[in-house]
Design an enzyme around this catalytic site. Structure first.
Site, PDB file in Angstrom:
ATOM      1  N   HIS A 231       0.878  -1.174   0.000  1.00  0.00           N
ATOM      2  CA  HIS A 231       0.000   0.000   0.000  1.00  0.00           C
ATOM      3  C   HIS A 231       0.912   1.219   0.000  1.00  0.00           C
ATOM      4  O   HIS A 231       1.911   1.258   0.735  1.00  0.00           O
ATOM      5  CB  HIS A 231      -0.886  -0.090   1.244  1.00  0.00           C
ATOM      6  CG  HIS A 231      -1.375   1.195   1.780  1.00  0.00           C
ATOM      7  ND1 HIS A 231      -2.164   2.055   1.051  1.00  0.00           N
ATOM      8  CD2 HIS A 231      -1.211   1.797   2.992  1.00  0.00           C
ATOM      9  CE1 HIS A 231      -2.452   3.093   1.800  1.00  0.00           C
ATOM     10  NE2 HIS A 231      -1.887   2.966   2.972  1.00  0.00           N
ATOM     11  N   TYR A 262      -5.908   9.175   1.769  1.00  0.00           N
ATOM     12  CA  TYR A 262      -5.994   9.744   3.126  1.00  0.00           C
ATOM     13  C   TYR A 262      -4.746  10.583   3.405  1.00  0.00           C
ATOM     14  O   TYR A 262      -3.727  10.447   2.716  1.00  0.00           O
ATOM     15  CB  TYR A 262      -6.194   8.650   4.180  1.00  0.00           C
ATOM     16  CG  TYR A 262      -5.045   7.676   4.347  1.00  0.00           C
ATOM     17  CD1 TYR A 262      -3.898   8.009   5.077  1.00  0.00           C
ATOM     18  CD2 TYR A 262      -5.122   6.385   3.804  1.00  0.00           C
ATOM     19  CE1 TYR A 262      -2.862   7.102   5.241  1.00  0.00           C
ATOM     20  CE2 TYR A 262      -4.078   5.481   3.960  1.00  0.00           C
ATOM     21  CZ  TYR A 262      -2.953   5.848   4.681  1.00  0.00           C
ATOM     22  OH  TYR A 262      -1.918   4.960   4.840  1.00  0.00           O
ATOM     23  N   ASP A 548     -28.678 -19.897  17.041  1.00  0.00           N
ATOM     24  CA  ASP A 548     -29.984 -20.527  17.236  1.00  0.00           C
ATOM     25  C   ASP A 548     -30.086 -21.664  16.239  1.00  0.00           C
ATOM     26  O   ASP A 548     -29.641 -21.547  15.101  1.00  0.00           O
ATOM     27  CB  ASP A 548     -31.142 -19.534  17.110  1.00  0.00           C
ATOM     28  CG  ASP A 548     -31.307 -18.979  15.716  1.00  0.00           C
ATOM     29  OD1 ASP A 548     -30.302 -18.914  14.975  1.00  0.00           O
ATOM     30  OD2 ASP A 548     -32.431 -18.606  15.357  1.00  0.00           O
TER      31      ASP A 548
HETATM   32  C1  LIG Z   1       1.971   1.896   4.601  1.00  0.00           C
HETATM   33  C2  LIG Z   1       1.023   1.451   5.656  1.00  0.00           C
HETATM   34  C3  LIG Z   1       0.129   2.347   6.189  1.00  0.00           C
HETATM   35  C4  LIG Z   1      -0.747   1.935   7.163  1.00  0.00           C
HETATM   36  N1  LIG Z   1      -1.574   2.853   7.719  1.00  0.00           N
HETATM   37  C5  LIG Z   1      -2.376   2.499   8.736  1.00  0.00           C
HETATM   38  C6  LIG Z   1      -3.148   3.485   9.390  1.00  0.00           C
HETATM   39  O1  LIG Z   1      -3.076   4.653   9.069  1.00  0.00           O
HETATM   40  N2  LIG Z   1      -3.977   3.081  10.371  1.00  0.00           N
HETATM   41  C7  LIG Z   1      -4.069   1.777  10.748  1.00  0.00           C
HETATM   42  O2  LIG Z   1      -4.840   1.480  11.625  1.00  0.00           O
HETATM   43  N3  LIG Z   1      -3.313   0.827  10.171  1.00  0.00           N
HETATM   44  C8  LIG Z   1      -2.474   1.161   9.172  1.00  0.00           C
HETATM   45  N4  LIG Z   1      -1.712   0.213   8.562  1.00  0.00           N
HETATM   46  C9  LIG Z   1      -1.882  -1.197   8.955  1.00  0.00           C
HETATM   47  C10 LIG Z   1      -1.134  -1.500  10.223  1.00  0.00           C
HETATM   48  O3  LIG Z   1       0.132  -0.966  10.148  1.00  0.00           O
HETATM   49  C11 LIG Z   1      -1.038  -2.989  10.477  1.00  0.00           C
HETATM   50  O4  LIG Z   1      -2.258  -3.599  10.271  1.00  0.00           O
HETATM   51  C12 LIG Z   1      -0.565  -3.268  11.909  1.00  0.00           C
HETATM   52  O5  LIG Z   1       0.589  -2.518  12.183  1.00  0.00           O
HETATM   53  C13 LIG Z   1      -0.294  -4.752  12.108  1.00  0.00           C
HETATM   54  O6  LIG Z   1       0.248  -4.937  13.370  1.00  0.00           O
HETATM   55  P1  LIG Z   1       0.787  -6.373  13.815  1.00  0.00           P
HETATM   56  O7  LIG Z   1       1.313  -6.228  15.177  1.00  0.00           O
HETATM   57  O8  LIG Z   1      -0.266  -7.353  13.563  1.00  0.00           O
HETATM   58  O9  LIG Z   1       1.899  -6.723  12.752  1.00  0.00           O
HETATM   59  P2  LIG Z   1       3.399  -6.227  12.624  1.00  0.00           P
HETATM   60  O10 LIG Z   1       3.577  -4.841  13.037  1.00  0.00           O
HETATM   61  O11 LIG Z   1       3.808  -6.577  11.240  1.00  0.00           O
HETATM   62  O12 LIG Z   1       4.153  -7.118  13.656  1.00  0.00           O
HETATM   63  C14 LIG Z   1       4.396  -8.479  13.457  1.00  0.00           C
HETATM   64  C15 LIG Z   1       5.721  -8.800  14.072  1.00  0.00           C
HETATM   65  O13 LIG Z   1       5.927 -10.195  14.034  1.00  0.00           O
HETATM   66  C16 LIG Z   1       7.282 -10.442  13.855  1.00  0.00           C
HETATM   67  N5  LIG Z   1       7.466 -11.780  13.317  1.00  0.00           N
HETATM   68  C17 LIG Z   1       6.883 -12.290  12.208  1.00  0.00           C
HETATM   69  N6  LIG Z   1       7.290 -13.557  12.003  1.00  0.00           N
HETATM   70  C18 LIG Z   1       8.144 -13.852  13.010  1.00  0.00           C
HETATM   71  C19 LIG Z   1       8.891 -15.000  13.336  1.00  0.00           C
HETATM   72  N7  LIG Z   1       8.852 -16.115  12.592  1.00  0.00           N
HETATM   73  N8  LIG Z   1       9.665 -14.965  14.431  1.00  0.00           N
HETATM   74  C20 LIG Z   1       9.698 -13.855  15.200  1.00  0.00           C
HETATM   75  N9  LIG Z   1       9.031 -12.727  14.920  1.00  0.00           N
HETATM   76  C21 LIG Z   1       8.242 -12.720  13.842  1.00  0.00           C
HETATM   77  C22 LIG Z   1       7.712  -9.358  12.883  1.00  0.00           C
HETATM   78  O14 LIG Z   1       9.074  -9.112  12.929  1.00  0.00           O
HETATM   79  C23 LIG Z   1       6.874  -8.179  13.328  1.00  0.00           C
HETATM   80  O15 LIG Z   1       7.552  -7.316  14.168  1.00  0.00           O
HETATM   81  C24 LIG Z   1      -0.784   0.594   7.591  1.00  0.00           C
HETATM   82  C25 LIG Z   1       0.113  -0.317   7.064  1.00  0.00           C
HETATM   83  C26 LIG Z   1       1.007   0.104   6.105  1.00  0.00           C
HETATM   84  C27 LIG Z   1       1.967  -0.882   5.563  1.00  0.00           C
END
Ligand SMILES: Cc1cc2nc3c(=O)[nH]c(=O)nc-3n(C[C@H](O)[C@H](O)[C@H](O)COP(=O)(O)OP(=O)(O)OC[C@H]3O[C@@H](n4cnc5c(N)ncnc54)[C@H](O)[C@@H]3O)c2cc1C
Length: 824
Positions: A231, A262, A548
């Site tokens: 994105h 946005y 239900d």
């Molecule tokens: C450009 C962009 C703009 C966005 N804007 C918005 C916004 O304005 N508002 C909003 O609400 N959301 C926004 N989002 C969405 C939002 O950022 C994500 O949905 C949210 O941050 C997800 O959080 P998370 O903790 O699930 O995942 P992540 O932040 O991706 O965290 C997952 C973590 O798991 C770790 N991990 C994965 N696999 C392993 C493994 N095998 N071993 C150890 N660690 C692992 C990773 O290193 C990572 O740190 C945006 C996203 C993007 C990319």
């Protein structure tokens, strides 16, 4: 240490929130692991601009967002705020969007969120950079704002660490160890997490791995239906009109959904997010590792050409950007799902493995709280999570092609204006009943539900419309509508109709402990004579309605359960005795069902079978196996439309024969095929509730008006104690409203659901399901209301776009309260 050994995989905004919330509930044997370096380990949270718009068509999603706002607004990191409450402004640049903002205002109001509709001038007062000639109006939510995601991660992890939680950065999880469950069931149970730096023992593992989720879930053999999609997010250089801005953000966050855009401030710069480009899915296995990624794994190279239309449109909406340049940008990865909801909950068959996936920053703290409650208490009462449960999917919805197609399409449609009945366009058709060819021949207009093609009405019935006065709803409610719907409903009450009920979920419960199992799971009496049918509920331990169902006893140890969806299968399976003495099987795909309903239903059926189907021999709420011509059928004398008739089930291979047999025999009785539109109208007239719309996990039987379906005489069933305790405490009630001032005002009173209900100017409730009752001649809306406002005769109003429609609480059911039709 208290609580089981928990390993949370992922220290993004979701994992951090969960660690904080779990430890707040007293568990402290918790380890959070992340492959990256904190506080920005490289997932989506590490670069999300953090816009939090709380308004959502889903009550649950709005509530999860509200929790997030409230929590983060109260949180700081060394005195620096985790939330900047600058407000949120969604602007309209087209009349359609302006109408949509009214609808969104309705949702916010329904869910108790303060939202205001603004004219152009008021939008400009809040956001002076907007072009007055482009903006027609806006929707403003003062409590929206900017979550500082990285700060929120650190602040929540610190709180958790103070309670004893361990946080291990630069630990990549490479496997999750499971072994056969000790309870003797076919499940597996988690034992440990293997990282590149060693083994961590675990009783409970929660996958908060963001878009890496499918890879981690795959370690225990679980399919997680999400897709990482890129994105675009870009930042301008300094904008002269913002020169000297000292605060990080002063203006409200901004959405320009007409152009998939946005915006947010950052000192004298503007961040621009864009969903208008082509979907850019990425295979999770192709995501670079932390060491290999140039910036971080979730950041891909900015494709400037894709952003060109966004930049042009941004300069139109915010002319001051004409004096600025684009300074930087990313194609950032985050998760999309097939229905836009997160994936939360325990794995179906791996005990101790949970997921909290596809969660936006917007909902993150709310999800952390909901998950913690679910994990610690075994259920979540604070939020109704039925839309988010990871076990809600049908098998076809887990296939890689389906997931990819739907996730990409949801990216495209993220800001689209969607009608509540709008079906997905592709991939279709997927699931077809054996009647589909005949239905197509009758001009069926198909909508889609859970992959099933479902006729909404049949064009071949157009001649039925003649000489009937059928009120026409307004243009919005008239989408996916035809006057034929009305005629089909009326003919059902006058003669007889065939309804394709194949999409109804059917489960078989069998085995020597089947009766005892169902008696414990179900509020009705399952232990009645063979051939009995009972309507009742599946409740959770708090008395919340899980579903239900109708339970038909077809044999000593064999039952057919008419259920609502995949979650019912999951719920029942999860509660089965581990020794295999009862089993649950999904019969839906291999069988089909015709609802034969209407006053002449018996005239159609009787000559086709040697079984006596008279009222005396085949009573209401009884079931029998019989033959209809050459077709063996399970016949249940039930009707969701409130008419004499039967649900007729057979195996899929014989479905067409059943259809043709009934159709031929029905001709002399004026039989028609009727669609879902008529069905919905008739069930509203009869006051039959629809699970998931009218009532959900958050409601109890007394509130939902379903006390009659609970057999309190039974000594034990799941939820009994709570149900008893909740009796007499009803503060809200599912109520029936007649919409429009007087009878005969036409269908200009048809609302579609989720609209706010007002007492004077005070919002007091919301509509669940609604439609026109074509045989009672009134628009109907079911709504949740405070108990004191639910007495018949009470005058209220329903907010429908920019109008307030008069509505009167009515005694229900509106049609045939004496049940004469059903029992005839
Ligand atoms: C450009 C962009 C703009 C966005 N804007 C918005 C916004 O304005 N508002 C909003 O609400 N959301 C926004 N989002 C969405 C939002 O950022 C994500 O949905 C949210 O941050 C997800 O959080 P998370 O903790 O699930 O995942 P992540 O932040 O991706 O965290 C997952 C973590 O798991 C770790 N991990 C994965 N696999 C392993 C493994 N095998 N071993 C150890 N660690 C692992 C990773 O290193 C990572 O740190 C945006 C996203 C993007 C990319």
């Amino acid at each position: 240490m208290t609580g089981p050994k928990v390993v949370i995989i992922g220290a993004g905004v979701v994992g951090a929130a969960l660690a904080d919330e779990l430890s707040q509930r007293g568990w402290d044997d918790i380890t959070v692991v992340d492959q990256g370096s904190l506080p920005a380990p490289g997932g989506s949270s590490s670069h999300a601009p953090g816009l939090v718009f709380q308004t959502n068509s889903s009550k649950t999603m709005t509530r999860l967002a509200r929790y997030t706002v409230e929590k983060l607004a109260a949180l700081d990191l060394d005195g620096e705020p985790c939330f900047l409450q600058v407000g949120g402004l969604e602007v309209a640049t087209s009349p359609q969007r302006q109408a949509e903002l009214h609808r969104r205002h309705g949702w916010a109001t329904s869910w108790g969120l303060d939202a205001r509709l603004l004219d152009t001038e008021a939008c400009l007062a809040l956001h002076p950079l907007l072009d007055p000639d482009t903006v027609l109006g806006g929707l403003y939510v003062p409590t929206d704002g900017l979550a500082k995601a990285v700060r929120a991660v650190e602040a929540q992890l610190r709180q958790a660490q103070r309670r004893g939680v361990r946080v291990l950065e630069r630990h990549e999880v490479i496997d999750v160890v499971t072994e056969p469950a000790p309870d003797g069931s076919a499940d597996r149970v988690v034992r440990a997490v293997i990282t590149d730096r060693g083994r961590l023992e675990a009783d409970l593992v929660v996958c908060c791995a963001g878009f890496w989720g499918p890879k981690v879930a795959g370690m225990v053999g679980m399919t997680l239906p999400l897709t990482p999609l890129a994105h675009q997010l870009a930042w301008t250089g300094p904008v002269p009109a913002l020169a000297g801005q000292q605060q990080e953000a002063r203006r409200p966050i901004l959405r320009h959904q007409d152009a998939d855009l946005y915006y947010r401030d950052r000192y004298d710069q503007i961040g621009i997010g864009y969903y208008g480009h082509k979907p850019m899915p990425v295979e999770v296995d192709d995501v670079l590792s932390v060491p290999a990624a140039e910036v971080m794994p979730s950041v891909l190279t900015f494709t400037e050409d894709d952003f060109a239309p966004a930049w042009k449109e941004s300069q139109r909406l915010l002319p001051a950007l004409g004096e600025a340049t684009l300074e930087s940008g990313i194609n950032g990865l985050f998760s999309f799902t097939t229905d836009d909801f997160p994936l939360l909950g325990p794995a179906a068959d791996v005990q101790g493995f949970w997921v909290a996936e596809a969660v936006w920053v917007t909902h993150s703290a709310g999800v952390g709280a909901a998950m913690a409650e679910w994990i610690v208490e075994g259920h979540c009462s604070s939020f109704d999570l039925h839309e988010c449960d990871v076990n809600r999917f049908e098998p076809h919805q887990l296939t890689p092609d389906y997931v990819l197609a739907r996730d990409c399409q949801n990216f495209v449609e993220v800001y689209d204006i969607k009608h509540p009945l709008q079906p997905m366009e592709a991939p279709r058709p997927l699931r077809t009943s054996p009647f589909q060819g005949r239905q197509a021949g009758l001009g069926a207009v198909f909508l889609e539900a859970n992959g099933w093609e479902r006729p909404q009405w049949y064009e071949s019935n157009v001649s039925l419309v003649e000489r009937r006065s059928i009120p026409r709803p307004d243009p919005w409610a008239a989408r996916y509508w035809s006057p034929i719907v009305a005629a089909e409903a009326q003919v059902t009450r006058e003669r007889v109709a065939m309804y394709d009920m194949t999409a109804l979920k059917r489960l078989e419960v069998s085995g020597r402990a089947a009766t005892a199992f169902l008696q414990e799971m179900f509020t009705g009496n399952a232990d009645a004579s063979i051939g009995s049918v009972a309507y009742g509920l599946l409740l959770d331990v708090e008395g919340g309605i899980r579903s239900d169902v109708t339970v038909a006893r077809l044999g000593r140890d064999r039952y057919q359960v008419g259920a609502n969806g995949a979650l019912d299968l999951d719920w029942l399976t999860r509660h089965l005795p581990p020794d295999g003495s009862a089993q649950v099987r999904d019969l839906t795909a291999g069988t089909c069902c015709i609802g034969l309903w209407g006053p002449r239903a018996r005239d159609v059926l009787a000559p086709l079978t040697r079984t006596d189907v008279s009222n005396e021999s085949f009573k209401y709420f009884r079931g029998q196996q019989l033959a209809i011509g050459n077709v063996p059928v399970t016949a249940l004398r039930l009707s969701y439309v409130g008419e004499l008739g039967w649900e007729l089930y057979t195996s899929a291979d014989l479905g067409l024969k059943l259809w043709d047999t009934l159709w031929a025999a029905g001709q002399e009785h004026g039989i028609i095929a009727a669609g879902r539109g008529a069905f919905n109208s008739l069930r509203l007239e009869k006051g039959y509730r629809s699970f998931g719309t009218d009532m959900t996990f958050e409601h109890d039987v007394w509130e939902a008006g379903l006390g009659f379906a609970v057999r309190l005489k039974k000594e034990s069933f799941l939820g009994r104690e709570a149900t008893l305790a909740r009796q007499g405490t009803v503060r809200r009630k599912l109520s029936c409203l007649l919409v429009g001032a007087d009878p005969g005002t036409g269908a200009d009173g048809v609302v579609l659901g989720r609209e706010p209900v007002y007492d004077g100017d005070r919002a007091v409730g919301y509509v669940t399901s609604a439609g026109y009752g074509y045989t009672i001649g009134r628009a109907i809306a079911y709504a949740w209301l405070p108990a004191e406002l639910s007495e018949p005769g009470r005058q209220l109003r329903i907010g429908y776009f920019d109008r307030r429609l008069p509505a009167t609480v009515a005694a229900e059911p509106l049609f045939d309260p004496g049940m004469a039709r059903l029992r005839s």
